[in-house]
Design a protein around this motif. Structure first.
Motif, PDB file in Angstrom:
ATOM      1  N   ILE A   1      65.675  21.214  37.095  1.00 22.83           N
ATOM      2  CA  ILE A   1      66.441  22.042  37.831  1.00 22.83           C
ATOM      3  C   ILE A   1      67.635  21.298  38.810  1.00 22.83           C
ATOM      4  CG2 ILE A   1      64.801  23.633  38.188  1.00 22.83           C
ATOM      5  CD1 ILE A   1      64.336  22.726  41.024  1.00 22.83           C
TER       6      ILE A   1
ATOM      7  N   THR B   1      61.338  25.711  36.554  1.00 20.81           N
ATOM      8  CA  THR B   1      60.242  24.815  36.850  1.00 20.81           C
ATOM      9  C   THR B   1      58.939  24.882  35.972  1.00 20.81           C
ATOM     10  OG1 THR B   1      61.045  24.187  39.004  1.00 20.81           O
ATOM     11  CG2 THR B   1      58.823  23.554  38.644  1.00 20.81           C
TER      12      THR B   1
ATOM     13  N   ASP C   1      66.613  31.010  43.785  1.00 22.85           N
ATOM     14  CA  ASP C   1      65.250  30.498  43.818  1.00 22.85           C
ATOM     15  C   ASP C   1      64.360  30.862  42.727  1.00 22.85           C
ATOM     16  OD1 ASP C   1      65.967  29.514  46.426  1.00 22.85           O
ATOM     17  OD2 ASP C   1      65.264  31.282  47.490  1.00 22.85           O
TER      18      ASP C   1
ATOM     19  N   ASN D   1      65.435  28.950  39.682  1.00 23.88           N
ATOM     20  CA  ASN D   1      64.815  27.448  39.516  1.00 23.88           C
ATOM     21  C   ASN D   1      63.406  27.383  39.367  1.00 23.88           C
ATOM     22  OD1 ASN D   1      67.244  26.098  39.701  1.00 23.88           O
ATOM     23  ND2 ASN D   1      67.654  26.385  41.726  1.00 23.88           N
TER      24      ASN D   1
ATOM     25  N   ASN E   1      68.490  26.459  33.855  1.00 24.94           N
ATOM     26  CA  ASN E   1      68.714  27.206  34.784  1.00 24.94           C
ATOM     27  C   ASN E   1      69.923  27.265  35.095  1.00 24.94           C
ATOM     28  OD1 ASN E   1      69.095  24.644  35.746  1.00 24.94           O
ATOM     29  ND2 ASN E   1      68.265  24.688  37.680  1.00 24.94           N
TER      30      ASN E   1
ATOM     31  N   TYR F   1      71.753  29.924  37.650  1.00 27.78           N
ATOM     32  CA  TYR F   1      71.682  29.466  39.029  1.00 27.78           C
ATOM     33  C   TYR F   1      73.031  29.007  39.663  1.00 27.78           C
ATOM     34  CZ  TYR F   1      72.089  24.647  40.169  1.00 27.78           C
ATOM     35  OH  TYR F   1      72.664  23.606  40.692  1.00 27.78           O
TER      36      TYR F   1
END
Length: 109
Positions: free
Chosen positions: A93, A87, A80, A83, A47, A50
């Protein structure tokens, strides 16, 4: 003002352009999802993208473009969604923040 057909053409052009913005946002979301998937089976943080968008949020100034006028998803939505996808594919994350540049270089393959 005296030519109603010209006003209609302008309105139709605006409606078409606004409709296309959604496709641009969808393509950006797809690219974000693939960035997570591609990194999922590597030793890198899947991730990682992000953190870029989080930095944008942390440094954001006034004057954000309304979502419906933007060609890109809002930075918070991207954080959002990235992440969430991480998941889904089973990645951590937890933010990765090397203490120094040397630590970063040591982490490279």
């Amino acid at each position: 003002g005296n030519n109603p057909s010209q006003l209609g053409q302008i309105a139709a052009g605006l409606a078409g352009n606004l409709g296309n913005l959604k496709f641009s946002r969808d393509h950006e979301k797809e690219a974000d999802d693939y960035s997570v998937v591609y990194l999922a089976n590597t030793k890198y943080q899947c991730n990682a993208a992000y953190s870029f968008f989080q930095k944008l949020l942390d440094e954001e100034k006034a004057g954000e473009v309304p979502k419906f006028l933007s060609t890109h998803p809002a930075p918070q939505d991207r954080v959002d969604d990235i992440n969430k996808k991480a998941t889904e594919v089973g990645c951590s994350i937890k933010p990765w923040n090397p203490a120094s540049y040397k630590d970063f270089v040591k982490s490279l393959p």
